[in-house]
Scaffold this motif. Structure first.
Motif, PDB file in Angstrom:
ATOM      1  N   SER A  64      67.894 -26.018  42.765  1.00  0.00           N
ATOM      2  CA  SER A  64      67.208 -25.988  41.477  1.00  0.00           C
ATOM      3  C   SER A  64      65.710 -26.089  41.720  1.00  0.00           C
ATOM      4  O   SER A  64      65.257 -26.873  42.558  1.00  0.00           O
ATOM      5  CB  SER A  64      67.693 -27.167  40.623  1.00  0.00           C
ATOM      6  OG  SER A  64      66.809 -27.416  39.562  1.00  0.00           O
ATOM      7  N   ALA A  65      64.965 -25.293  41.005  1.00  0.00           N
ATOM      8  CA  ALA A  65      63.503 -25.386  41.034  1.00  0.00           C
ATOM      9  C   ALA A  65      62.973 -24.855  39.715  1.00  0.00           C
ATOM     10  O   ALA A  65      63.520 -23.886  39.169  1.00  0.00           O
ATOM     11  CB  ALA A  65      62.925 -24.575  42.200  1.00  0.00           C
ATOM     12  N   PHE A  66      61.946 -25.481  39.182  1.00  0.00           N
ATOM     13  CA  PHE A  66      61.379 -25.114  37.886  1.00  0.00           C
ATOM     14  C   PHE A  66      62.459 -25.150  36.790  1.00  0.00           C
ATOM     15  O   PHE A  66      62.498 -24.295  35.907  1.00  0.00           O
ATOM     16  CB  PHE A  66      60.706 -23.741  37.949  1.00  0.00           C
ATOM     17  CG  PHE A  66      59.631 -23.648  38.997  1.00  0.00           C
ATOM     18  CD1 PHE A  66      58.406 -24.265  38.807  1.00  0.00           C
ATOM     19  CD2 PHE A  66      59.859 -22.969  40.193  1.00  0.00           C
ATOM     20  CE1 PHE A  66      57.411 -24.191  39.780  1.00  0.00           C
ATOM     21  CE2 PHE A  66      58.882 -22.897  41.163  1.00  0.00           C
ATOM     22  CZ  PHE A  66      57.651 -23.512  40.966  1.00  0.00           C
ATOM     23  N   ASP A  67      63.364 -26.146  36.895  1.00  0.00           N
ATOM     24  CA  ASP A  67      64.420 -26.361  35.899  1.00  0.00           C
ATOM     25  C   ASP A  67      65.411 -25.207  35.813  1.00  0.00           C
ATOM     26  O   ASP A  67      66.068 -25.030  34.783  1.00  0.00           O
ATOM     27  CB  ASP A  67      63.826 -26.627  34.505  1.00  0.00           C
ATOM     28  CG  ASP A  67      63.032 -27.926  34.469  1.00  0.00           C
ATOM     29  OD1 ASP A  67      63.530 -28.916  35.022  1.00  0.00           O
ATOM     30  OD2 ASP A  67      61.922 -27.937  33.907  1.00  0.00           O
ATOM     31  N   ILE A 293      56.788 -19.199  43.781  1.00  0.00           N
ATOM     32  CA  ILE A 293      55.508 -18.931  43.124  1.00  0.00           C
ATOM     33  C   ILE A 293      54.823 -17.707  43.737  1.00  0.00           C
ATOM     34  O   ILE A 293      54.257 -16.867  43.036  1.00  0.00           O
ATOM     35  CB  ILE A 293      54.579 -20.164  43.215  1.00  0.00           C
ATOM     36  CG1 ILE A 293      55.070 -21.264  42.258  1.00  0.00           C
ATOM     37  CG2 ILE A 293      53.132 -19.806  42.891  1.00  0.00           C
ATOM     38  CD1 ILE A 293      54.348 -22.592  42.421  1.00  0.00           C
ATOM     39  N   ASN A 294      54.912 -17.596  45.063  1.00  0.00           N
ATOM     40  CA  ASN A 294      54.211 -16.520  45.775  1.00  0.00           C
ATOM     41  C   ASN A 294      54.953 -15.190  45.762  1.00  0.00           C
ATOM     42  O   ASN A 294      54.376 -14.162  46.147  1.00  0.00           O
ATOM     43  CB  ASN A 294      53.948 -16.937  47.231  1.00  0.00           C
ATOM     44  CG  ASN A 294      52.969 -18.087  47.329  1.00  0.00           C
ATOM     45  OD1 ASN A 294      52.082 -18.215  46.501  1.00  0.00           O
ATOM     46  ND2 ASN A 294      53.131 -18.934  48.334  1.00  0.00           N
ATOM     47  N   ASN A 295      56.229 -15.185  45.331  1.00  0.00           N
ATOM     48  CA  ASN A 295      57.021 -13.956  45.446  1.00  0.00           C
ATOM     49  C   ASN A 295      57.557 -13.390  44.138  1.00  0.00           C
ATOM     50  O   ASN A 295      57.907 -12.210  44.094  1.00  0.00           O
ATOM     51  CB  ASN A 295      58.183 -14.178  46.421  1.00  0.00           C
ATOM     52  CG  ASN A 295      57.714 -14.198  47.865  1.00  0.00           C
ATOM     53  OD1 ASN A 295      57.492 -13.167  48.477  1.00  0.00           O
ATOM     54  ND2 ASN A 295      57.526 -15.400  48.403  1.00  0.00           N
ATOM     55  N   VAL A 296      57.641 -14.206  43.088  1.00  0.00           N
ATOM     56  CA  VAL A 296      58.115 -13.647  41.812  1.00  0.00           C
ATOM     57  C   VAL A 296      57.020 -12.745  41.232  1.00  0.00           C
ATOM     58  O   VAL A 296      55.844 -12.880  41.592  1.00  0.00           O
ATOM     59  CB  VAL A 296      58.493 -14.754  40.800  1.00  0.00           C
ATOM     60  CG1 VAL A 296      59.634 -15.612  41.339  1.00  0.00           C
ATOM     61  CG2 VAL A 296      57.291 -15.620  40.427  1.00  0.00           C
ATOM     62  N   PRO A 297      57.401 -11.823  40.362  1.00  0.00           N
ATOM     63  CA  PRO A 297      56.410 -10.882  39.823  1.00  0.00           C
ATOM     64  C   PRO A 297      55.238 -11.549  39.118  1.00  0.00           C
ATOM     65  O   PRO A 297      54.107 -11.078  39.208  1.00  0.00           O
ATOM     66  CB  PRO A 297      57.230 -10.040  38.827  1.00  0.00           C
ATOM     67  CG  PRO A 297      58.640 -10.131  39.315  1.00  0.00           C
ATOM     68  CD  PRO A 297      58.779 -11.497  39.921  1.00  0.00           C
ATOM     69  N   GLU A 298      55.482 -12.674  38.412  1.00  0.00           N
ATOM     70  CA  GLU A 298      54.408 -13.336  37.675  1.00  0.00           C
ATOM     71  C   GLU A 298      54.601 -14.846  37.754  1.00  0.00           C
ATOM     72  O   GLU A 298      55.509 -15.401  37.130  1.00  0.00           O
ATOM     73  CB  GLU A 298      54.417 -12.872  36.208  1.00  0.00           C
ATOM     74  CG  GLU A 298      53.201 -13.321  35.424  1.00  0.00           C
ATOM     75  CD  GLU A 298      53.285 -12.917  33.964  1.00  0.00           C
ATOM     76  OE1 GLU A 298      52.409 -13.371  33.199  1.00  0.00           O
ATOM     77  OE2 GLU A 298      54.228 -12.192  33.572  1.00  0.00           O
ATOM     78  N   SER A 299      53.749 -15.537  38.504  1.00  0.00           N
ATOM     79  CA  SER A 299      53.952 -16.967  38.767  1.00  0.00           C
ATOM     80  C   SER A 299      53.808 -17.820  37.513  1.00  0.00           C
ATOM     81  O   SER A 299      54.393 -18.898  37.422  1.00  0.00           O
ATOM     82  CB  SER A 299      52.982 -17.454  39.847  1.00  0.00           C
ATOM     83  OG  SER A 299      51.644 -17.297  39.422  1.00  0.00           O
TER      84      SER A 299
END
Length: 367
Positions: A64-67, A293-299
């Protein structure tokens, strides 16, 4: 197809329970029948009152990350060994807290590395957070000019990732607090000590003295873990503890540690040698968070709480490479093995092992 087996679904085990299974992001809780609780307390000699409610707490390998829960390719919907790493680390620190005379905890037995038997506690509605370095959300707010955090005044001219002069206590709400004018009714919002002491009942504290006690136990626990990690060349950056009340054998209410402590999920842990060379190497879930954060299209979707619906959809659609899941596994298993002083062994089939032990040794499986 991957050869790894992970415990990704942990709320459907055939354990005899009363009521529904409570499934969280990572752990599932099976409340035992009153008869089974009494039987085990008697058979196993647990040091708790005879009428104590017990639960089987099963950890999963989900991440889990960012809920949100994140998945990997090839059906690898968890991180191999993550559950056993978290449980092993938390149990290790709980034991050290006991030896140091800090406070007890909710674990009464560990039948399997993925399983705790815990006693029911009345939970304090505070996420007890301690920080020794300025990083993460605190740094993001500080960089925007904010100098007040949870009733504390930060000095000027701090730099990112700098060590603070002392351990700071920066609590937030556990769950949604309603009916208090100066606390927004949302989960995980920063609060002050004054918020807590002015609303003891709301936060489920028995007294102002117990607020002081939780702060003392938080800092003492933090400093003990920090000292031990320093011996391993690791920096304890920040962490979250949780507390609750239980009755001792004399019927007296005691404040204890609950949930988990000092794990790579609930803490930031940095490699000390890298930090001294000006580089941050994460040995905790924070590394996975930064990867997202570094890989999703929009952090901003991950960092902005107002975009939760978009975030949840992103997590459903975003499939991580198997190599990333195994890299995260190496981080968890590696730091856990260092902390407990022996190699973490990942079970071939954790689900079947758990069922077999709870059946044979505890008589809790409905066949």
């Amino acid at each position: 197809m991957t050869s790894y087996k992970v415990l990704d679904v942990n709320d459907d085990l055939p354990i005899r329970t009363k009521g529904k299974v409570h499934s969280g992001k990572v752990r599932s809780v099976y409340w035992l029948t009153d008869a089974d609780s009494k039987r085990l307390i008697n058979e196993k000699g647990y040091n708790v009152p005879a009428d104590t409610e017990l639960a089987i707490m099963v950890i999963s390998d989900r991440i889990s990350a960012f809920d949100c829960i994140w998945q990997g390719e090839n059906g690898l919907n968890g991180v191999p060994g993550k559950g056993i790493a978290l449980n092993s680390v938390a149990a290790h620190w709980f034991n050290m807290f006991n030896e140091a005379g800090l406070a007890g905890n909710h674990i009464v037995d560990i039948p399997h590395p993925y399983v705790w038997i815990v006693r029911k506690a009345s939970t304090v509605k505070v996420e007890a957070i301690a920080r020794q370095y300025i990083t993460g959300s605190m740094w993001r707010d500080y960089a925007k000019g904010e100098r007040h955090f949870c009733g504390l005044q930060l000095p000027e001219d701090l730099k990112a990732n700098q060590k603070l002069e002392q351990v700071l206590i920066t609590p937030s709400t556990k769950g949604i607090i309603e009916g208090v004018a100066d606390i927004p009714a949302v989960d995980d919002v920063n609060i002050t000590r004054e918020n807590i002491t002015n609303n003891l009942d709301v936060f489920n504290f028995k007294s102002t003295d117990d607020v002081t006690k939780y702060e003392k136990l938080l800092v003492e626990g933090f400093e003990l873990i920090s000292s031990e990690l320093a011996k391993l060349g690791q920096i304890f950056v920040d962490t979250k503890f949780e507390f609750g009340y239980v009755e001792d054998l004399n019927g007296v209410q005691q404040l204890i540690y609950i949930d988990e402590v000092g794990t790579p999920d609930s803490s930031r842990i940095w490699d000390e040698a890298s930090y001294k060379n000006g580089k941050i190497v994460e040995n905790s879930k924070e590394g996975f968070r930064q990867l997202l954060i570094n890989n999703v299209p929009e952090s901003d979707v991950l960092l902005n709480k107002d975009r939760m619906a978009e975030r949840e959809q992103l997590a459903k659609d975003y499939i991580l490479p198997e190599s990333v899941m195994l890299e995260v596994s190496d981080t968890y298993v590696g730091i856990a093995s260092k902390i407990i002083g022996k190699e973490i062994v990942i079970p071939n089939d954790p689900r079947q092992e758990v069922i077999a032990i709870l059946d044979t040794d505890y008589g809790l499986i409905d066949n």
